[in-house]
Design a protein around this motif. Structure first.
Motif, PDB file in Angstrom:
ATOM      1  N   PRO A   1      40.204 -32.102  21.553  1.00 36.51           N
ATOM      2  CA  PRO A   1      40.585 -33.470  21.190  1.00 36.51           C
ATOM      3  C   PRO A   1      39.516 -34.488  21.621  1.00 36.51           C
ATOM      4  O   PRO A   1      38.786 -34.269  22.596  1.00 36.51           O
ATOM      5  N   LYS A   2      39.425 -35.581  20.900  1.00 39.57           N
ATOM      6  CA  LYS A   2      38.500 -36.645  21.262  1.00 39.57           C
ATOM      7  C   LYS A   2      38.885 -37.210  22.629  1.00 39.57           C
ATOM      8  O   LYS A   2      40.068 -37.373  22.923  1.00 39.57           O
ATOM      9  N   GLY A   3      37.859 -37.487  23.436  1.00 38.07           N
ATOM     10  CA  GLY A   3      38.114 -37.982  24.781  1.00 38.07           C
ATOM     11  C   GLY A   3      38.048 -36.903  25.832  1.00 38.07           C
ATOM     12  O   GLY A   3      38.118 -37.190  27.036  1.00 38.07           O
ATOM     13  N   THR A   4      37.920 -35.626  25.409  1.00 41.63           N
ATOM     14  CA  THR A   4      37.805 -34.518  26.358  1.00 41.63           C
ATOM     15  C   THR A   4      36.467 -34.568  27.074  1.00 41.63           C
ATOM     16  O   THR A   4      35.419 -34.721  26.452  1.00 41.63           O
ATOM     17  N   ASN A   5      36.485 -34.448  28.386  1.00 38.87           N
ATOM     18  CA  ASN A   5      35.242 -34.426  29.158  1.00 38.87           C
ATOM     19  C   ASN A   5      34.430 -33.192  28.794  1.00 38.87           C
ATOM     20  O   ASN A   5      34.965 -32.085  28.768  1.00 38.87           O
ATOM     21  N   GLY A   6      33.144 -33.395  28.529  1.00 36.32           N
ATOM     22  CA  GLY A   6      32.288 -32.274  28.173  1.00 36.32           C
ATOM     23  C   GLY A   6      32.242 -31.986  26.698  1.00 36.32           C
ATOM     24  O   GLY A   6      31.570 -31.040  26.263  1.00 36.32           O
ATOM     25  N   ALA A   7      32.927 -32.793  25.883  1.00 40.59           N
ATOM     26  CA  ALA A   7      32.902 -32.598  24.430  1.00 40.59           C
ATOM     27  C   ALA A   7      31.701 -33.328  23.836  1.00 40.59           C
ATOM     28  O   ALA A   7      31.339 -34.415  24.285  1.00 40.59           O
ATOM     29  N   VAL A   8      31.071 -32.724  22.846  1.00 38.27           N
ATOM     30  CA  VAL A   8      29.888 -33.321  22.233  1.00 38.27           C
ATOM     31  C   VAL A   8      30.022 -33.342  20.713  1.00 38.27           C
ATOM     32  O   VAL A   8      30.763 -32.548  20.132  1.00 38.27           O
ATOM     33  N   THR A   9      29.301 -34.276  20.111  1.00 41.26           N
ATOM     34  CA  THR A   9      29.181 -34.348  18.653  1.00 41.26           C
ATOM     35  C   THR A   9      27.714 -34.577  18.325  1.00 41.26           C
ATOM     36  O   THR A   9      26.940 -35.048  19.173  1.00 41.26           O
ATOM     37  N   THR A  10      27.334 -34.255  17.116  1.00 45.91           N
ATOM     38  CA  THR A  10      25.951 -34.501  16.687  1.00 45.91           C
ATOM     39  C   THR A  10      25.639 -35.991  16.750  1.00 45.91           C
ATOM     40  O   THR A  10      24.553 -36.399  17.187  1.00 45.91           O
ATOM     41  N   THR A  11      26.604 -36.799  16.335  1.00 51.14           N
ATOM     42  CA  THR A  11      26.422 -38.255  16.381  1.00 51.14           C
ATOM     43  C   THR A  11      26.179 -38.724  17.805  1.00 51.14           C
ATOM     44  O   THR A  11      25.318 -39.570  18.064  1.00 51.14           O
ATOM     45  N   GLY A  12      26.940 -38.168  18.750  1.00 45.16           N
ATOM     46  CA  GLY A  12      26.785 -38.548  20.146  1.00 45.16           C
ATOM     47  C   GLY A  12      25.424 -38.169  20.713  1.00 45.16           C
ATOM     48  O   GLY A  12      24.814 -38.941  21.458  1.00 45.16           O
ATOM     49  N   LEU A  13      24.930 -36.994  20.352  1.00 47.02           N
ATOM     50  CA  LEU A  13      23.617 -36.554  20.838  1.00 47.02           C
ATOM     51  C   LEU A  13      22.495 -37.415  20.256  1.00 47.02           C
ATOM     52  O   LEU A  13      21.525 -37.752  20.944  1.00 47.02           O
TER      53      LEU A  13
END
Length: 284
Positions: A164-176
């Motif tokens: 789920p969005k907001g999970t610590n350690g989760a990444v997205t291409t947009t975020g990188l």
């Protein structure tokens, strides 16, 4: 008035104005505004370039934090109006840099420090650490704030499973990509301000930009790995939001409750600062 005296006067006046503005706009609470005033004064009084790095990080992060507030409110269980930060968060994002800035000032006799070939290797190392510090902080903030608004499903960095969005350690291409841009902005800021306050020769100073970009991405990745492993994430069955603490209605998603968000930020900043400092020592 001496150059140092002028810098001190400008730093105190500008820092006070910015702290008051941030307090009124709820970007900082009262304790954070006081600490922020001290931190900004130290940076600007030592070097306009160091002050510029802090200000660019603060203003861009505050702007992105307020972007898409409605969507973030529905995702973030700890959402605060205006992204208001407290003194702990301010120190976590600027404490180490402030110590390095004071050390640089002491080593240079409070003269404007540069990355010129004639400069002290230790000063170059410390400048690299300061740049890496803010590239990391900026990269982490941009990746989190922009990534949360991404339409793509985030994946946990350690397992690549959808979470789920907001999970610590989760990444997205947009975020990188946002982290890379954030690091690049820090390097570009140092370079542009340096054209007015420093003595640049040749093209070598341009290497600050790719090094800062790498620091932004590296810091964001380290933060994500720590967030996925030593920071707890769970989904509250009642609120339907990701939370960072265990509870009777919380189902675990990932991580262990060893560090909180401030602790994770602090460790990632320390590691990125150290690595970037070593890189600058060898490159410059």
């Amino acid at each position: 008035m001496t150059p140092l005296g002028l810098r001190v006067f400008v730093s105190v006046m500008l820092s006070a104005a910015i702290a008051i503005r941030a307090l009124r706009r709820k970007s900082l609470d009262c304790s954070a505004a006081i600490i922020g005033f001290i931190v900004m004064s130290i940076h600007l009084a030592t070097s306009y370039r160091f002050g510029a790095l802090l200000l660019v990080f603060f203003f861009t992060s505050s702007l992105l934090t307020k972007l898409g507030e409605e969507k973030k409110r529905s995702i973030d269980a700890d959402f605060k109006e205006g992204g208001q930060r407290n003194w702990v968060q301010v120190l976590a994002n600027s404490g180490i840099a402030s110590a390095l800035v004071l050390f640089v000032g002491h080593l240079t006799g409070w003269e404007e420090p540069t990355l010129s070939s004639e400069g002290s290797p230790l000063v170059k190392c410390l400048i690299g650490g300061i740049i890496g510090h803010y590239a990391c902080c900026n990269g982490d903030t941009w990746s989190s704030e922009v990534g949360m608004l991404s339409e793509s499903q985030p994946r946990l960095i350690t397992t690549f499973k959808s979470v789920p969005k907001g999970t610590n350690g989760a990444v997205t291409t947009t975020g990188l990509l946002a982290a890379a841009a954030a690091g690049c902005v820090i390097g570009l800021t140092y370079l542009l301000v340096g054209f007015f306050t420093g003595d640049y020769r040749g093209l070598k100073p341009l290497l600050v930009i790719p090094l800062s970009l790498l620091a932004g991405v590296f810091g964001s990745l380290i933060d994500s790995v720590l967030g996925a492993t030593v920071q707890y994430s769970g989904i509250c069955q009642v609120r339907k939001k990701v939370v960072g603490k265990k509870g009777p209605t919380v189902k675990r998603i990932s991580g262990s409750a060893i560090l909180d968000n401030n602790g994770v930020n602090f460790v990632s900043v320390v590691l990125t600062t150290f690595v970037t400092a070593i890189l600058f020592l060898y490159v410059f």
